[in-house]
Design an enzyme around this catalytic site. Sequence first.
Site, PDB file in Angstrom:
ATOM      1  N   HIS A  54      15.922 -14.552 -49.908  1.00  0.00           N
ATOM      2  CA  HIS A  54      16.390 -13.510 -50.821  1.00  0.00           C
ATOM      3  C   HIS A  54      15.224 -12.578 -51.141  1.00  0.00           C
ATOM      4  O   HIS A  54      14.054 -12.981 -51.100  1.00  0.00           O
ATOM      5  CB  HIS A  54      16.905 -14.127 -52.118  1.00  0.00           C
ATOM      6  CG  HIS A  54      18.233 -14.791 -51.989  1.00  0.00           C
ATOM      7  ND1 HIS A  54      19.171 -14.766 -53.000  1.00  0.00           N
ATOM      8  CD2 HIS A  54      18.792 -15.502 -50.990  1.00  0.00           C
ATOM      9  CE1 HIS A  54      20.239 -15.435 -52.622  1.00  0.00           C
ATOM     10  NE2 HIS A  54      20.035 -15.904 -51.402  1.00  0.00           N
ATOM     11  N   GLU A  56      14.104 -11.430 -53.957  1.00  0.00           N
ATOM     12  CA  GLU A  56      13.268 -11.858 -55.084  1.00  0.00           C
ATOM     13  C   GLU A  56      12.301 -12.970 -54.697  1.00  0.00           C
ATOM     14  O   GLU A  56      11.129 -12.960 -55.102  1.00  0.00           O
ATOM     15  CB  GLU A  56      14.143 -12.345 -56.253  1.00  0.00           C
ATOM     16  CG  GLU A  56      15.092 -11.310 -56.796  1.00  0.00           C
ATOM     17  CD  GLU A  56      16.479 -11.349 -56.175  1.00  0.00           C
ATOM     18  OE1 GLU A  56      17.446 -11.064 -56.896  1.00  0.00           O
ATOM     19  OE2 GLU A  56      16.606 -11.661 -54.968  1.00  0.00           O
ATOM     20  N   CYS A  84      20.865 -13.923 -58.408  1.00  0.00           N
ATOM     21  CA  CYS A  84      21.712 -15.109 -58.298  1.00  0.00           C
ATOM     22  C   CYS A  84      21.061 -16.259 -59.084  1.00  0.00           C
ATOM     23  O   CYS A  84      19.945 -16.116 -59.592  1.00  0.00           O
ATOM     24  CB  CYS A  84      21.858 -15.486 -56.827  1.00  0.00           C
ATOM     25  SG  CYS A  84      20.357 -16.193 -56.106  1.00  0.00           S
ATOM     26  N   CYS A  87      17.489 -17.194 -57.674  1.00  0.00           N
ATOM     27  CA  CYS A  87      16.459 -16.193 -57.924  1.00  0.00           C
ATOM     28  C   CYS A  87      16.156 -16.065 -59.418  1.00  0.00           C
ATOM     29  O   CYS A  87      14.990 -15.914 -59.803  1.00  0.00           O
ATOM     30  CB  CYS A  87      16.871 -14.855 -57.329  1.00  0.00           C
ATOM     31  SG  CYS A  87      16.928 -14.926 -55.508  1.00  0.00           S
TER      32      CYS A  87
END
Length: 165
Positions: A54, A56, A84, A87
């Site tokens: 991801h 992040e 999410c 993260c």
Amino acid sequence: MLSTDERYMKQALTQAKKALALGEVPIGCVIVYDGKVIGRGYNRRNTDKSTLSHAEITAIRKAGKVIGDWRLEDCTAYITLEPCPMCAGAIVQARIKRVVVGAMNPKAGCAGSVLNILQEPGFNHQVEFENGVLKEACAGILKTFFTDLRVRNKKEKEEREKCVN
């Protein structure tokens, strides 16, 4: 003239466009410390075949290397889409001071939409949070991506059905 938050969100959008170029969901993140971008990331889950890829997570990893610590206490993360659960948890664990989000994620966001991990009082760290910075641009790139994806998937399905018949 762009505000500081808008300027850095534009850089997060640049990261999101890198994901888009790979056919990934266009999400981008930059982490800023003392007026400098020290971590950048964009979504690469399909490319890397990893749930952990991801925007992040990548940006947090890079920022930690730059400052030589896992604690990012005086940093701000600019993210094009509300994080999410994974993260948001990583942001809390990294002790990031502030998060600025472009678009909220009502189906999976954990900065207030579904849950609010960033400001959970039971944790030893809470994150300052703002949203809606360059909201139209951040939401727009995602909307266009998913509209195009649905069209592409429909065409592929029709092609498969032609081959079967």
